[in-house]
Design a protein around this motif. Structure first.
Motif, mmCIF file in Angstrom:
data_model
loop_
_atom_site.group_PDB
_atom_site.id
_atom_site.type_symbol
_atom_site.label_atom_id
_atom_site.label_comp_id
_atom_site.label_asym_id
_atom_site.label_seq_id
_atom_site.Cartn_x
_atom_site.Cartn_y
_atom_site.Cartn_z
ATOM 1 N N PHE A 187 0.497 11.219 67.975
ATOM 2 C CA PHE A 187 1.012 10.290 68.963
ATOM 3 C C PHE A 187 -0.054 9.323 69.439
ATOM 4 O O PHE A 187 -1.245 9.520 69.263
ATOM 5 N N GLN A 188 0.481 8.285 70.108
ATOM 6 C CA GLN A 188 -0.323 7.184 70.608
ATOM 7 C C GLN A 188 -1.421 7.627 71.570
ATOM 8 O O GLN A 188 -2.541 7.174 71.506
ATOM 9 N N ASP A 189 -1.066 8.518 72.466
ATOM 10 C CA ASP A 189 -1.964 8.798 73.578
ATOM 11 C C ASP A 189 -2.565 10.193 73.450
ATOM 12 O O ASP A 189 -1.935 11.175 73.785
ATOM 13 N N ALA A 228 1.527 8.495 61.881
ATOM 14 C CA ALA A 228 0.532 8.270 62.927
ATOM 15 C C ALA A 228 0.994 7.082 63.758
ATOM 16 O O ALA A 228 0.980 5.951 63.298
ATOM 17 N N ASP A 229 1.436 7.365 64.982
ATOM 18 C CA ASP A 229 1.949 6.305 65.847
ATOM 19 C C ASP A 229 0.807 5.758 66.689
ATOM 20 O O ASP A 229 0.376 6.384 67.639
ATOM 21 N N GLU A 230 0.324 4.612 66.332
ATOM 22 C CA GLU A 230 -0.810 3.973 66.998
ATOM 23 C C GLU A 230 -1.916 4.991 67.292
ATOM 24 O O GLU A 230 -2.256 5.231 68.441
ATOM 25 N N PRO A 231 -2.479 5.594 66.251
ATOM 26 C CA PRO A 231 -3.405 6.701 66.495
ATOM 27 C C PRO A 231 -4.698 6.249 67.167
ATOM 28 O O PRO A 231 -5.434 7.079 67.677
ATOM 29 N N LYS A 247 9.063 0.426 66.717
ATOM 30 C CA LYS A 247 8.253 1.197 65.778
ATOM 31 C C LYS A 247 8.279 2.682 66.131
ATOM 32 O O LYS A 247 8.559 3.531 65.283
ATOM 33 N N SER A 248 8.007 2.972 67.393
ATOM 34 C CA SER A 248 7.985 4.383 67.799
ATOM 35 C C SER A 248 9.357 5.014 67.660
ATOM 36 O O SER A 248 9.465 6.176 67.262
ATOM 37 N N VAL A 249 10.392 4.261 67.990
ATOM 38 C CA VAL A 249 11.736 4.824 67.887
ATOM 39 C C VAL A 249 12.061 5.148 66.429
ATOM 40 O O VAL A 249 12.665 6.178 66.131
HETATM 41 MG MG MG Z 1 5.213 2.766 70.372
#
Ligand code: MG
Ligand code: ATP
Ligand code: ATP
Ligand code: MG
Lengths: 349, 293, 336
Positions: free
Chosen positions: C106-108, C188-191, C50-52
């Protein structure tokens, strides 16, 4: 399905547990305050049941769990534990050295992070070996048999015992951790977010396994998680924690439909449900969880509560049984709880 | 069940050490270091087999000879065979470097484990001591201590131990601080496993990789220091051949220009050995780094 | 549907990582259409790519990774469409696109903000990069944006450093940074993965409100089926670098067709069901991405797998744009 009427005997009675971590600062590391991680929590766990513990990050779930396993020494309080079905209750915190060591066998823990729960340089057999040896399995061959049996009970190959942790996936590791916790035949296992670090498709394997083991061995669980759906799936009763206090305690079925505390309501409504169609009303809490070092006066939830009243800002509500259901405890001024603890019928606890 | 166990035991007993050795052998740098170091140590140990000469025997008839088939590296001012002296000197240099480093490592590991595990006052005291030892320039400390204790092989080893434990101590203590928070340690506690067992049987083995790397670095460092100290006459008494002492002869310009065989062989020996030990250390670091497969 | 209704069309995207001699096919033939002004949910297990995929869209891949094949057609409202995959990472066109036309969260949130700069300066920075605007106007816009994201006393808080903000507030700052340039597409990557549920609810609600006000398109990446049920209009289910099933939210939840989607839905506990329905775990684990099975990548874990599945199944429309990558999608075994 675990049937509630089955377990009536109280296994562990947690009485007024407090755990304050000192906050130190300055040159001489003087204590300038305390993080009230767990602040006066009383709960009981019945033999054979699963008590769920939910709440947001930092509300003190892990701390309470570690107090129960005696990895932390509570600042105050008692942990009254019944070793035999018809024995007496003893306070785990005032046992002598030998009793205390033997009691370690009875209560075990499964940790949140399966990746740091196993020593990377020891193979599985060695990891199980020492606990077994010091707890009475003196024969090395018997220990090996036992490890094989345990691994098979968590659906892993017996010969995996010669492998090292880095050869296992997260789910496999967590199963090994469960097997390790079970190796000394405990009564009670505190499971601290055992599936939070796992992939969605793996979570179910571990959850189902835990349910099966419970049925087979009559285990009692304290199941900690921040995900209410998981807790609801696993638990008979659920305690909702907020900032170091239990705000509501009810049976899993009751909590979803007949919650009383506004925090429980908000928490339930905040969980995204993988279903469409039913549009739920979402209650969005304002702001963030206050710091447990400096909790708000009065009811700790009043800063974010959507039903806040004047009294909430000054008076902290106590956890009391509901009038119509003594097994449902709520700490809220709005809830229709009994006025005086003395009024609680003696058999309710 | 028993048969299952018996049959599987043969199949899968992948020891971590074995796998690490395999990884080490795949690492060119490490293999180079390993070969150089082992070859040199073996040569030094087997010195009597490799040369008929006595490194101490003065032979005034054979003074200042150039390298020849008789004297591979020539002879020195007193007619002693330089090849023999380099080999026997290597024994002493490596002994000093290695035992100093091992002694320092043992001290560092013990103090580091205890401080890292228990923390508290003990820890505070040792941290202060370590700071004190490390703020004084190491060479100065060695100088002061060796003048104080007098020159001598044993004293030099003590001096190296005294200065060498600090790095290992810091390393082990730091690793302990982070490892003692890991869940596997808490799991040990939950079983009632004793503190000493947790510290030395469960946590310490996780630190040994970096400690071994530090050991190689210290060994190399001490061999260089020995050479330097002996060169200025503060190390080992001049009678005992060490690489440093042999080079001591090359203090005069005339020796440097006229008799290069006096200082080049021990110089190369030092350089090669230190290079070998350092590459081994670097290689080991890569091998022991769990993020690299 | 008109082509112009899709803000983004990804065709057979393949992104690979080269690690030593190993090649990791992180994204292995992704085809997706993202509707303008809508929210698309991209769900899947950890490591499925997913992130890629998201980083490929932005061309923000790390050194070891590169787009090997496929096209990523981006159709901005007021300018020519172009194929992102055709340009080089450092091309001016892409630099201008990132943050201005497409933003990413990003996720973090903890590590996405630079700890040594003030919150305000970090947001203003992302305006100034793309627009010629006075400092004063930039500050004003920052404060307005933060107020819109319900950060109290925004005019004072912009002077704070990241450590003075809580996790939820940092994530709101990230959203502010993403939206301040008024992008057309927000990825939104795992926001909310790192946040608490109550804070997660705040953030998701905010994103929906902002979308209503500003009308941008969202691609939300998550592994939580609940979040996509809440947020998304269309859903893509990803497994081992491929889209297994794509459809409107109703298709995915009411008529899940791919065995993986069905298994995924049955393997998570649903609040309100109590402990009644036993969960059905998916067998085994995800295969190693550098050593993928031949044919259908879900085959080793699939209950319906047959000989046929040893050949790669086609990605077919089973009606109304409901796309499924399974041999049994059309009235086959998967439909019972
Ligand atoms: Mg990811
Ligand atoms: N060893 C410690 N020293 C000081 N403070 C601590 C320590 N452990 C926990 N705390 C604090 O105590 C509070 C409760 O922490 P705890 O780990 O019990 O929370 P939790 O409910 O388990 O949260 P999470 O869901 O994040 O695991 C937090 O504010 C935390 O910062
Ligand atoms: N920088 C990288 N180098 C090598 N491989 C990578 C890199 N980044 C990702 N991968 C690989 O690509 C695959 C897909 O990774 P990706 O980060 O897209 O997963 P994801 O679906 O976002 O998972 P998560 O839910 O854990 O964030 C994984 O197998 C991963 O190992
Ligand atoms: Mg916790």
């Amino acid at each position: 399905m675990s049937n509630q009427s089955n377990h009536t005997e109280i296994l562990l009675d947690i009485k007024n547990i407090k755990k304050y971590y000192p906050i130190q600062a300055g040159l001489f590391r003087r204590t300038i305050g305390h993080v009230k991680a767990v602040d006066d929590v009383s709960l009981y766990v019945k033999r054979g049941e699963t008590l769920g513990l939910v709440g947001e990050s930092g509300c003190g779930k892990t701390t309470l769990g570690k107090c129960i396993v005696r990895l932390h020494r509570p600042t105050e309080g008692e942990l009254r534990y019944r070793f035999d079905e018809d024995g007496e209750y003893k306070d785990l915190l005032s046992l002598d050295k030998k009793e205390s060591f033997n009691a370690r066998k009875k209560i075990q823990m499964v940790f949140q992070d399966p990746y740091s729960s196993l020593n990377p340089i020891k193979n599985i057999l060695t990891a199980f070996d020492e606990p077994l040896r010091i707890h009475g399995w003196t024969n090395a061959n018997e220990r090996k048999e036992r490890v094989a049996e345990l691994l098979e009970s968590v659906n892993l190959h017996a010969d995996y015992m010669y492998r090292y942790p880095n050869e296992f996936s997260g789910g496999q590791r967590q199963r090994i951790c469960i097997a390790r916790a079970m190796c000394v035949n405990p009564d009670l296992i505190v499971c601290d977010e055992p599936v939070s670090a796992l992939d969605v498709s793996i979570q179910a394997q571990v959850l189902n396994l835990m349910k099966d083991l419970q049925k087979e061995h009559g285990l009692t669980y304290v199941f900690i998680a921040h995900d209410l759906s998981v807790v609801e799936y696993m638990s008979d009763r659920i305690a909702v924690m907020y900032l170091g206090k239990v705000v509501e305690l009810a049976s899993a079925k009751k909590l979803y439909y007949h919650f009383e505390h506004p925090y429980t309501e908000a928490l339930l409504s905040a969980i995204p449900i993988p279903k469409i169609g039913e549009k739920r009303q979402r209650i969005i809490l304002e702001g963030d969880v206050p710091s447990p070092a400096n909790p708000p006066a009065g009811c700790r939830f009043h800063t974010r509560c959507h039903k806040v009243m004047d009294i909430c800002r000054v008076k902290s509500p106590e956890l009391r049984p509901m009038k119509n259901d003594p097994d449902h405890l709520v700490a809220c001024h709005l809830a229709d709880t009994v006025e005086d603890i003395a009024e609680i019928p003696a058999d309710a606890v | 069940m028993a048969t299952v166990l018996a049959s599987k035991q043969k199949v899968k007993k992948s020891s971590l050490a074995k796998r690490n050795l395999q990884k080490l052998l795949n690492n060119k740098l490490a293999v180079f270091g390993l070969i150089v170091v082992t070859a040199m140590i073996l040569a030094c140990i087997a010195a009597p087999l490799l040369t008929p000469y006595d490194p101490m025997k003065i032979s005034l008839s054979e003074r200042d000879l150039e390298p020849s088939s008789n004297h591979l590296f020539g002879t020195d001012k007193l007619g002693r065979d330089v090849f023999a002296r380099t080999l026997y000197g290597g024994r002493m240099s490596i002994l000093i470097g290695l035992s100093g480093a091992i002694g320092g490592m043992l001290l560092g590991v013990i103090f580091g484990s205890l401080c890292g595990f228990f923390g508290g006052t003990l820890d505070a005291i040792f941290v202060k001591i370590a700071e004190l030892v490390s703020v004084v320039p190491q060479l100065l400390l060695v100088l002061v201590l060796s003048t104080f204790l007098g020159a001598g092989v044993q004293n030099l080893i003590y001096v190296f131990m005294f200065t060498g434990w600090v790095a290992t101590f810091r390393l082990v203590r730091g690793r302990f601080f982070s490892l003692r928070e890991e869940s596997f340690v808490e799991a040990c506690r939950a079983f009632g496993i004793g503190n000493l067992s947790i510290a030395f049987k469960h946590i310490l083995p996780n630190c040994l990789g970096p400690v071994a790397v530090q050991l190689t670095l210290n060994t190399a460092g001490f061999i260089l220091q020995e050479a330097a100290l002996s060169f200025i006459g503060l190390g080992v008494p001049s009678g005992v051949p060490t690489w440093g002492n042999i080079m001591n002869a090359a203090k005069e310009i005339i020796v440097i220009t006229q008799s290069p065989w006096l200082w080049i062989p021990p110089g190369i020996a030092i350089a090669l050995f230190v290079l070998g030990v350092n590459s081994l250390g670097d290689g080991m670091r890569d091998v022991l780094d769990p993020s690299q497969l | 549907m008109n082509k112009q209704d899709y803000i983004l069309s990804i065709n057979d995207l393949k992104t690979q990582f080269k690690i030593g001699k190993r090649v990791v096919k992180a994204v292995d033939g992704v085809t997706l259409n993202v509707r303008r002004g809508k929210t698309m949910g991209l769900v899947g297990e950890s490591g499925c790519g997913k992130s890629v995929t998201a980083h490929s869209i932005m061309q923000l891949l790390p050194k070891a990774g590169s787009i090997k094949e496929g096209e990523i057609i981006f159709r901005p409202q007021n300018s020519e469409e172009f194929d992102i995959a055709k340009y080089r990472k450092t091309d001016k066109k892409l630099r201008n696109m990132r943050g201005r036309q497409i933003s990413m969260i990003f996720q973090d949130p903890m590590s996405s903000l630079n700890p040594v700069y003030r919150i305000g300066d970090q947001i203003i920075e992302s305006i100034i990069q793309h627009e010629r605007i006075s400092k004063k106007a930039a500050i004003k816009r920052t404060v307005d944006m933060l107020e819109m994201l319900s950060i109290p006393q925004a005019d004072k808080r912009i002077m704070d450093y990241p450590h003075q903000f809580s996790g939820g507030m940092k994530q709101r700052v990230m959203i502010a940074m993403g939206l301040i340039t008024n992008p057309e597409l927000l990825i939104a990557d795992e926001p909310t993965t790192a946040l608490d549920v109550t804070i997660q609810a705040q953030i998701l609600e905010l994103m929906q409100q902002m979308q209503e006000q500003l009308g941008f398109t969202i691609i939300i990446i998550t592994h939580n089926m609940g979040i996509v049920a809440d947020m998304a209009d269309d859903i893509a289910v990803m497994y081992m670098g491929k889209i297994m099933e794509f459809g409107a939210k109703e298709d995915i939840f009411l008529r899940p067709t791919h065995p993986y989607t069905r298994a995924l839905l049955k393997s998570v506990p649903v609040l309100g069901n109590g402990g009644n329905d036993r969960l059905e775990p998916i067998r085994g684990t995800t295969p190693d991405p550098s050593d993928m099975p031949e044919g259908c990548s879900f085959m080793p874990r699939c209950d319906l797998a047959t000989e046929k599945c040893k050949n790669a199944p086609p990605y077919e429309d089973v009606g109304n744009g409901h796309m499924v990558r399974c041999w049994y999608a059309k009235g086959g075994a998967a439909n019972e």
